[in-house]
Every structure is written in C-alpha cells, then in structure tokens.
Design an enzyme around this catalytic site. Structure first.
Site, PDB file in Angstrom:
ATOM      1  CB  CYS A   2      39.417  -4.346 -12.426  1.00 13.63           C
ATOM      2  SG  CYS A   2      39.872  -2.874 -13.337  1.00 13.63           S
TER       3      CYS A   2
ATOM      4  CG  HIS B 215      43.846  -5.875 -11.068  1.00 16.36           C
ATOM      5  ND1 HIS B 215      43.197  -6.821 -11.824  1.00 16.36           N
ATOM      6  CD2 HIS B 215      43.652  -4.697 -11.688  1.00 16.36           C
ATOM      7  CE1 HIS B 215      42.643  -6.239 -12.873  1.00 16.36           C
ATOM      8  NE2 HIS B 215      42.906  -4.948 -12.817  1.00 16.36           N
TER       9      HIS B 215
ATOM     10  CD  GLU C   9      43.463  -9.775  -9.728  1.00 16.90           C
ATOM     11  OE1 GLU C   9      43.026  -9.263  -8.686  1.00 16.90           O
ATOM     12  OE2 GLU C   9      43.276  -9.273 -10.851  1.00 16.90           O
TER      13      GLU C   9
END
Ligand code: GLN
Length: 192
Positions: free
Chosen positions: A78, A175, A177
């Site tokens: 991002c 994302h 993560e």
C-alpha cells in the site's frame, strides 16, 4: 534464519513483523541507515506515504533505502508500494522509483475507500505457494495504472493488478500482513 528489515518510521510495521515471525523469519525494525547491513531484504509497510516520505527525509534514509533496493529484494504494501513506484499521481510526489510502475493514490475514492474481499490469485501464485483464494484488505489503496517491462501480475482485483512482482521486488496494494494467510510473505521470503 532470514533477517528481514521492516521500515518502522510509521504505519503498520508491527503487523509485518508478526507475519514474518509466523514464517520463522527474524524481523529487524529499521529506523537508521546502519541497519541495512544486517538484513537480507526489506518490507515497506502500509501507512501514509506522505508522512513516511517526510520522516525518511528527516532521518536521511531516502538514499540508503534506494541504494539497498538496487541490490536487494524489497516488498512494499500500500503506502510502501507508492514509495517504491516510479510515478505517483493524485497528487504527484517523490518516490524511490525501484519498480517501473505508475500508481494513483487513494484511487478507489472516498465512498468505498476500504474493504475486505476474497480474490483469486494468478495460477502462478498458487503454484509457488499453495492453492486457495486470497483475502485482500484494501485501506485507502492506490491503483497501479502502469506496469513496466518485466512485471508479473500475481493477483488482480476488478481488472486492476494488486500484487505485482518485478525482478527482485514485489508490491501489493492491499495488506497481506492484516490477515492470517501468510502466502504473500512466504513468496517474498522465497526471493531472499
Ligand atoms: N492512502 C495512503 C497513501 O496514499 C496509503 C494507505 C495505506 O497504506 N493503507 O499513502
């Protein structure tokens, strides 16, 4: 054990650290130039690219970061993808230019600026990791508007590339993560 830097000036660096630990890699939270010597690759997390740029300049990290990226793998998510791109629009801003791509910031607009959705990754992504849909969390995400030579699209969402590999580098506009699916990080670790 692979040592992976996570740029930790701003943004969700801790979530990347946790994802790396789940895969048995050692995160190194990078805040100063000397740390580049300890790591095999680096992740630039999501956050706010404009703020990150200010902090990078303040800490004199722009040049060491660009230099690291010229010889070692980097993965930007991002805001990290925005920093790694060659051109940034809406508005234009400085970037590292490590990936030959053009990105438009906050490109999904205000109304639907954040969402969680399941996407079908490219067959190659599944072959190199394992099969199954990918949960993608988009938060005020950019859209990749231009792909330079040698780009490999590993996942798309609504006809836009959202996970792209180019030589040693990778970017995701979502994302990985923030989900329990570790395959995107697994793919990055394979490149180190
Ligand atoms: N909108 C942010 C930017 O332009 C990126 C958002 C994110 O990293 N989740 O930098």
């Amino acid at each position: 054990m692979k040592k992976v830097g996570v740029l930790s000036l701003q943004g969700d660096f801790a979530a990347h650290g946790a994802a790396l630990e789940r895969l048995g890699a050692q995160p190194v939270y990078v805040r100063e130039p000397a740390q580049f010597r300890e790591i095999d690759g680096l992740i630039i997390p999501g956050g706010e690219s404009t703020t990150m740029l200010k902090l990078l300049r303040y800490e004199n990290l722009m040049e060491p970061l660009a230099e690291f990226g010229r010889s070692r793998p980097m993965f930007g998510t991002c805001a990290g993808a925005i920093l790694m791109a060659r051109e940034v629009t809406q508005p234009e801003q400085e970037s590292l230019g490590l990936m030959d791509i053009g990105v438009e910031r906050n490109a999904y607009g205000r109304q639907i600026d954040s969402r969680v959705t399941a996407i079908d990754p490219a067959a190659e992504f599944e072959q190199r990791t394992s099969p199954g849909k990918l949960e993608a969390v988009f938060i005020r995400a950019p859209i990749i508007r231009r792909l330079g030579e040698g780009s490999k699209v590993l996942a798309m969402y609504h006809n836009d590339p959202v996970l792209v590999e180019q030589g040693p580098h990778m970017v995701a506009t979502f994302h990985p993560e923030l989900t329990s699916d570790s395959r995107v990080h697994e793919l990055f670790l394979e490149k180190l």
